[in-house]
Design a protein around this motif. Structure first.
Motif, PDB file in Angstrom:
ATOM      1  N   LYS A   1       0.847  -1.201   0.000  1.00 36.13           N
ATOM      2  CA  LYS A   1       0.000   0.000   0.000  1.00 36.13           C
ATOM      3  C   LYS A   1       0.885   1.254   0.000  1.00 36.13           C
ATOM      4  N   ASP A   2       0.237   2.406  -0.047  1.00 33.72           N
ATOM      5  CA  ASP A   2       0.917   3.719  -0.057  1.00 33.72           C
ATOM      6  C   ASP A   2       2.061   3.735  -1.077  1.00 33.72           C
ATOM      7  N   GLU A   3       3.274   4.105  -0.576  1.00 34.09           N
ATOM      8  CA  GLU A   3       4.425   4.241  -1.486  1.00 34.09           C
ATOM      9  C   GLU A   3       5.177   2.926  -1.689  1.00 34.09           C
ATOM     10  N   GLU A   4       4.708   1.839  -1.086  1.00 35.35           N
ATOM     11  CA  GLU A   4       5.474   0.581  -1.122  1.00 35.35           C
ATOM     12  C   GLU A   4       5.550   0.019  -2.544  1.00 35.35           C
ATOM     13  N   ASN A   5       6.690  -0.591  -2.862  1.00 30.92           N
ATOM     14  CA  ASN A   5       6.824  -1.170  -4.202  1.00 30.92           C
ATOM     15  C   ASN A   5       7.493  -2.534  -4.160  1.00 30.92           C
ATOM     16  N   LEU A   6       7.424  -3.225  -5.287  1.00 35.25           N
ATOM     17  CA  LEU A   6       8.006  -4.568  -5.428  1.00 35.25           C
ATOM     18  C   LEU A   6       9.049  -4.534  -6.535  1.00 35.25           C
ATOM     19  N   SER A   7      10.296  -4.908  -6.214  1.00 36.45           N
ATOM     20  CA  SER A   7      11.307  -5.066  -7.258  1.00 36.45           C
ATOM     21  C   SER A   7      11.190  -6.466  -7.848  1.00 36.45           C
ATOM     22  N   ALA A   8      10.901  -6.539  -9.159  1.00 40.37           N
ATOM     23  CA  ALA A   8      10.762  -7.819  -9.864  1.00 40.37           C
ATOM     24  C   ALA A   8      11.844  -7.864 -10.940  1.00 40.37           C
ATOM     25  N   GLU A   9      12.640  -8.939 -10.919  1.00 37.75           N
ATOM     26  CA  GLU A   9      13.861  -8.953 -11.740  1.00 37.75           C
ATOM     27  C   GLU A   9      13.642  -9.554 -13.127  1.00 37.75           C
ATOM     28  N   ILE A  10      14.242  -8.909 -14.134  1.00 38.90           N
ATOM     29  CA  ILE A  10      14.209  -9.477 -15.479  1.00 38.90           C
ATOM     30  C   ILE A  10      15.284 -10.568 -15.584  1.00 38.90           C
TER      31      ILE A  10
ATOM     32  N   ILE B   1       3.957  -2.923 -16.808  1.00 36.24           N
ATOM     33  CA  ILE B   1       2.500  -2.745 -16.969  1.00 36.24           C
ATOM     34  C   ILE B   1       1.692  -3.810 -16.211  1.00 36.24           C
ATOM     35  N   LEU B   2       2.408  -4.791 -15.669  1.00 40.83           N
ATOM     36  CA  LEU B   2       1.719  -5.839 -14.904  1.00 40.83           C
ATOM     37  C   LEU B   2       1.045  -5.248 -13.669  1.00 40.83           C
ATOM     38  N   HIS B   3       1.758  -4.316 -13.004  1.00 41.98           N
ATOM     39  CA  HIS B   3       1.187  -3.666 -11.810  1.00 41.98           C
ATOM     40  C   HIS B   3       1.955  -2.354 -11.569  1.00 41.98           C
ATOM     41  N   PRO B   4       1.237  -1.268 -11.236  1.00 38.03           N
ATOM     42  CA  PRO B   4       1.923   0.020 -11.044  1.00 38.03           C
ATOM     43  C   PRO B   4       2.946   0.029  -9.899  1.00 38.03           C
ATOM     44  N   ARG B   5       2.862  -0.954  -8.994  1.00 37.27           N
ATOM     45  CA  ARG B   5       3.836  -0.978  -7.884  1.00 37.27           C
ATOM     46  C   ARG B   5       5.155  -1.650  -8.272  1.00 37.27           C
ATOM     47  N   ILE B   6       5.230  -2.215  -9.479  1.00 38.83           N
ATOM     48  CA  ILE B   6       6.449  -2.945  -9.846  1.00 38.83           C
ATOM     49  C   ILE B   6       7.571  -2.016 -10.274  1.00 38.83           C
ATOM     50  N   VAL B   7       8.735  -2.239  -9.657  1.00 36.72           N
ATOM     51  CA  VAL B   7       9.982  -1.591 -10.058  1.00 36.72           C
ATOM     52  C   VAL B   7      10.781  -2.671 -10.789  1.00 36.72           C
ATOM     53  N   VAL B   8      11.263  -2.363 -11.989  1.00 37.01           N
ATOM     54  CA  VAL B   8      11.959  -3.379 -12.787  1.00 37.01           C
ATOM     55  C   VAL B   8      13.401  -3.509 -12.292  1.00 37.01           C
TER      56      VAL B   8
ATOM     57  N   LYS C   1      18.839   3.084 -18.945  1.00 43.25           N
ATOM     58  CA  LYS C   1      18.746   4.394 -19.614  1.00 43.25           C
ATOM     59  C   LYS C   1      17.422   4.493 -20.384  1.00 43.25           C
ATOM     60  N   TYR C   2      17.097   3.412 -21.102  1.00 46.60           N
ATOM     61  CA  TYR C   2      15.848   3.393 -21.873  1.00 46.60           C
ATOM     62  C   TYR C   2      14.646   3.497 -20.934  1.00 46.60           C
ATOM     63  N   PHE C   3      14.624   2.650 -19.887  1.00 48.86           N
ATOM     64  CA  PHE C   3      13.473   2.649 -18.965  1.00 48.86           C
ATOM     65  C   PHE C   3      13.315   4.020 -18.317  1.00 48.86           C
ATOM     66  N   SER C   4      14.436   4.627 -17.967  1.00 47.20           N
ATOM     67  CA  SER C   4      14.403   5.938 -17.321  1.00 47.20           C
ATOM     68  C   SER C   4      13.744   6.972 -18.253  1.00 47.20           C
ATOM     69  N   SER C   5      14.042   6.880 -19.573  1.00 43.48           N
ATOM     70  CA  SER C   5      13.448   7.824 -20.530  1.00 43.48           C
ATOM     71  C   SER C   5      11.949   7.588 -20.692  1.00 43.48           C
ATOM     72  N   LYS C   6      11.483   6.395 -20.321  1.00 42.41           N
ATOM     73  CA  LYS C   6      10.048   6.060 -20.431  1.00 42.41           C
ATOM     74  C   LYS C   6       9.347   6.144 -19.075  1.00 42.41           C
ATOM     75  N   ASN C   7      10.042   6.708 -18.077  1.00 41.38           N
ATOM     76  CA  ASN C   7       9.495   6.791 -16.711  1.00 41.38           C
ATOM     77  C   ASN C   7       9.122   5.439 -16.116  1.00 41.38           C
ATOM     78  N   ILE C   8       9.872   4.416 -16.493  1.00 38.65           N
ATOM     79  CA  ILE C   8       9.704   3.094 -15.867  1.00 38.65           C
ATOM     80  C   ILE C   8      10.761   2.990 -14.772  1.00 38.65           C
ATOM     81  N   ARG C   9      10.290   2.740 -13.533  1.00 37.93           N
ATOM     82  CA  ARG C   9      11.235   2.728 -12.408  1.00 37.93           C
ATOM     83  C   ARG C   9      12.121   1.477 -12.433  1.00 37.93           C
ATOM     84  N   THR C  10      13.384   1.662 -12.026  1.00 34.64           N
ATOM     85  CA  THR C  10      14.334   0.543 -12.043  1.00 34.64           C
ATOM     86  C   THR C  10      15.114   0.427 -10.732  1.00 34.64           C
TER      87      THR C  10
END
Ligand code: E4P
Length: 220
Positions: free
Chosen positions: A55-64, A81-88, A101-110
């Motif tokens: 909940k709140d600001e909490e996130n899940l790091s899911a590894e590629i 896109i699986l879930h807004p709480r996922i950090v790649v 670098k690519y993800f950062s330009s697309k506002n995808i958290r890493t």
């Protein structure tokens, strides 16, 4: 300091939640392989189940798990896109840096993982990683000083006002957590049992036993 739990186990995440110390979750392929999942669809469902506990600001790091640049991008985009709480979570490799670098330009958290040197931490920050995970315990395992790496990265990041957050990983014992808090990093990610070990102290147990014995001896 934020407390992330280094696990893919739902019960452990619920335990951290009930204890009141949960700020986020980090997983890795080894941790995922310990759970009852046997294909990619089940892994996706498992990530969603973890996210639903947050909940709140909490996130899940899911590894590629890809090494190839194009596949890393595809996999990371799908996770994001699986879930807004996922950090790649992206491994610190040549292709991994290009992908961050690519993800950062697309506002995808890493979260740039498998960090073992200041040079790696510097490059990850330059390309805009949201988090880096330096592996303290695994550095200690090969007779170097994991906490010293944390101190050096903190100094570099402070000097240049990098926004990348340091997430102290590969925590082996409670002193790692205490020292990380003294250095002042954003967060640690730890197995839940090490968080538990912060709570217990033998003098607390002895003290409590004496208080209760004294009370029961006198008070009817
Ligand atoms: C980091 O995010 C990793 O999942 C983890 O902290 C690795 O820890 P280990 O060295 O105990 O496997």
């Amino acid at each position: 300091m934020k407390f992330f739990i280094d696990t893919a186990n739902l019960k452990e995440i619920e335990d951290a939640r009930s204890l009141g110390i949960l700020d986020g979750v980090t997983t890795n392929p080894s941790l995922i392989s310990k759970e009852s999942v046997s294909n990619k669809e089940e892994i996706k469902d498992h990530y969603i189940s973890i996210c639903n506990l947050l909940k709140d600001e909490e996130n899940l790091s899911a590894e590629i798990i890809s090494n190839n640049y194009e596949e890393m991008i595809q996999e990371g985009e799908k996770l994001s896109i699986l879930h807004p709480r996922i950090v790649v979570k992206v491994p610190m490799t040549y292709n991994g840096i290009k992908a961050i670098k690519y993800f950062s330009s697309k506002n995808i958290r890493t979260n740039c993982t498998l960090i073992f040197s200041t040079g790696q931490a510097l490059v990850a920050a330059k390309v805009g990683a949201d988090y880096i995970s330096p592996f303290i315990g695994r550095i200690d395992d090969v007779s170097y000083d994991g906490l010293n790496l944390i101190k050096e990265i903190k100094k570099i990041y402070d000097s240049y006002h990098f926004k990348t957050k340091i997430l102290g990983a590969s925590i082996r014992h409670s002193l790692h957590i205490i020292e990380c808090s003294k250095i002042g990093i954003h967060a640690i990610t730890s197995p839940i049992k090490i968080i538990h070990s912060l709570i217990y102290h033998p003098l607390t147990n002895i003290g409590l036993e004496k208080f209760l014995t004294d009370y029961k001896r006198k008070i009817k």
